[in-house]
Design a protein around this motif. Sequence first.
Motif, PDB file in Angstrom:
ATOM      1  N   PRO A 202       0.833  -1.210   0.000  1.00 48.96           N
ATOM      2  CA  PRO A 202       0.000   0.000   0.000  1.00 48.96           C
ATOM      3  C   PRO A 202       0.868   1.260   0.000  1.00 48.96           C
ATOM      4  N   LYS A 203       0.330   2.353  -0.521  1.00 47.51           N
ATOM      5  CA  LYS A 203       1.039   3.622  -0.453  1.00 47.51           C
ATOM      6  C   LYS A 203       1.194   4.039   1.004  1.00 47.51           C
ATOM      7  N   ASP A 204       2.359   4.601   1.344  1.00 43.06           N
ATOM      8  CA  ASP A 204       2.676   5.020   2.713  1.00 43.06           C
ATOM      9  C   ASP A 204       2.515   3.871   3.689  1.00 43.06           C
ATOM     10  N   ASN A 205       2.904   2.676   3.239  1.00 46.21           N
ATOM     11  CA  ASN A 205       2.796   1.482   4.079  1.00 46.21           C
ATOM     12  C   ASN A 205       3.585   1.621   5.370  1.00 46.21           C
ATOM     13  N   TYR A 206       4.684   2.393   5.331  1.00 45.29           N
ATOM     14  CA  TYR A 206       5.555   2.510   6.497  1.00 45.29           C
ATOM     15  C   TYR A 206       4.828   3.046   7.719  1.00 45.29           C
ATOM     16  N   LYS A 207       3.805   3.879   7.505  1.00 38.84           N
ATOM     17  CA  LYS A 207       3.096   4.483   8.641  1.00 38.84           C
ATOM     18  C   LYS A 207       2.414   3.426   9.500  1.00 38.84           C
ATOM     19  N   LYS A 208       2.005   2.341   8.869  1.00 34.95           N
ATOM     20  CA  LYS A 208       1.369   1.247   9.594  1.00 34.95           C
ATOM     21  C   LYS A 208       2.381   0.172   9.980  1.00 34.95           C
ATOM     22  N   SER A 209       3.298  -0.151   9.057  1.00 32.32           N
ATOM     23  CA  SER A 209       4.183  -1.296   9.257  1.00 32.32           C
ATOM     24  C   SER A 209       5.160  -1.084  10.400  1.00 32.32           C
ATOM     25  N   LEU A 210       5.502   0.173  10.707  1.00 31.35           N
ATOM     26  CA  LEU A 210       6.432   0.422  11.807  1.00 31.35           C
ATOM     27  C   LEU A 210       5.790   0.189  13.160  1.00 31.35           C
ATOM     28  N   GLN A 211       4.469   0.125  13.190  1.00 33.54           N
ATOM     29  CA  GLN A 211       3.760  -0.234  14.416  1.00 33.54           C
ATOM     30  C   GLN A 211       3.356  -1.700  14.413  1.00 33.54           C
ATOM     31  N   MET A 212       2.890  -2.178  13.250  1.00 34.78           N
ATOM     32  CA  MET A 212       2.467  -3.566  13.129  1.00 34.78           C
ATOM     33  C   MET A 212       2.641  -4.000  11.681  1.00 34.78           C
ATOM     34  N   GLN A 213       3.451  -5.053  11.476  1.00 36.88           N
ATOM     35  CA  GLN A 213       3.762  -5.513  10.134  1.00 36.88           C
ATOM     36  C   GLN A 213       2.531  -6.095   9.447  1.00 36.88           C
ATOM     37  N   ASP A 214       2.337  -5.753   8.170  1.00 35.67           N
ATOM     38  CA  ASP A 214       1.258  -6.323   7.375  1.00 35.67           C
ATOM     39  C   ASP A 214       1.827  -6.732   6.023  1.00 35.67           C
ATOM     40  N   ALA A 215       2.015  -5.778   5.106  1.00 39.60           N
ATOM     41  CA  ALA A 215       2.684  -6.090   3.845  1.00 39.60           C
ATOM     42  C   ALA A 215       4.105  -6.568   4.149  1.00 39.60           C
ATOM     43  N   GLY A 216       4.543  -7.583   3.431  1.00 35.01           N
ATOM     44  CA  GLY A 216       5.870  -8.141   3.684  1.00 35.01           C
ATOM     45  C   GLY A 216       5.887  -9.162   4.796  1.00 35.01           C
ATOM     46  N   THR A 217       4.709  -9.682   5.182  1.00 36.35           N
ATOM     47  CA  THR A 217       4.623 -10.676   6.248  1.00 36.35           C
ATOM     48  C   THR A 217       4.629 -12.077   5.654  1.00 36.35           C
ATOM     49  N   PRO A 218       5.557 -12.946   6.067  1.00 36.02           N
ATOM     50  CA  PRO A 218       5.585 -14.311   5.548  1.00 36.02           C
ATOM     51  C   PRO A 218       4.358 -15.103   5.998  1.00 36.02           C
ATOM     52  N   SER A 219       4.012 -16.110   5.225  1.00 36.91           N
ATOM     53  CA  SER A 219       2.899 -16.972   5.594  1.00 36.91           C
ATOM     54  C   SER A 219       3.302 -17.925   6.711  1.00 36.91           C
ATOM     55  N   ASP A 220       2.305 -18.466   7.402  1.00 29.05           N
ATOM     56  CA  ASP A 220       2.568 -19.458   8.446  1.00 29.05           C
ATOM     57  C   ASP A 220       3.283 -20.672   7.859  1.00 29.05           C
ATOM     58  N   GLU A 221       2.895 -21.072   6.648  1.00 31.98           N
ATOM     59  CA  GLU A 221       3.489 -22.248   6.014  1.00 31.98           C
ATOM     60  C   GLU A 221       4.975 -22.027   5.736  1.00 31.98           C
TER      61      GLU A 221
END
Length: 299
Positions: A202-221
């Motif tokens: 997402p655009k400006d993903n850093y604003k969210k990811s620095l608090q809680m990772q979403d984009a760039g998160t590996p799968s459980d598998e």
Amino acid sequence: MTTAPERTADLYPTRGTDEVLIERRDPVVWSEPGTPGPASADELAGFERDGFLAIEQLITPDEVTEYHAELERLINDPAMRADERSIVEPRSQEIRSIFEVHKISEVFARLAADPRVVGRARQILGSDVYVHQSRINVKPGFGASGFYWHSDFETWHAEDGLANMRTVSVSIALTKNHDTNGGLMIMPGSHRTFLGCAGETPKDNYKKSLQMQDAGTPSDEALTKLASEHGIRLFTGEAGSATWFDCNAMHGSGDNITPYPRSNVFLVFNSVENTAVEPFAAPVRRPDFIGARDFTPVG
């Protein structure tokens, strides 16, 4: 200030439709054997094998006191709290991290240029280096949240434009790292496999990811596969200890629900021969205080 070069070929595709696992295409230790510096040949061989190097005492107790006092000064400065370089905990609204501390603070600037620190970075990366990112992390007791499993390189490649795995981080403990207060965990050997994550940035993903990772998160598998192959190492140690780790090492840390705070200073060194280009998998690059565009060598 140096202008970023044009983007090169993408050796590590990520943020596409499917998650992918790719064999590493870059060296781990870039310097020639016998290159002088503070790291021994055995330590460099261990870094090559495991993707990390633990140092029992990188800085002295007196230095710990100095750096911890500077950390406290910064997190208690109202002006610093209002600065965009400060990231706060989603729940408590307390400061979680402050970025670009080597530019904010002369004290941390000296640490980044300390031969014990930058010397190891030069040995591992085989060139002069600049600071791609610096921050202090504050993990107070009673509920500070952790950092989910991730490869730093996946983010730095996708969102900052680092083409190659020629970047190394050091986490220097300013408080004791217990086995219970949310310490750093690394999967030894995971640095040899690149995990390209699924999903657009997402655009400006850093604003969210620095608090809680979403984009760039590996799968459980994928995480289960890597953990089954490599295991998980938890790092403990006294204040003043340090852990160097490769940019592609899969790592994370848990919440701190103990009464014991865990604080550290985190420095990322990138080779001057691997300067950032345009992002490989993001609509816009992140701010300079997160992914530097000043490629001036340290020291």
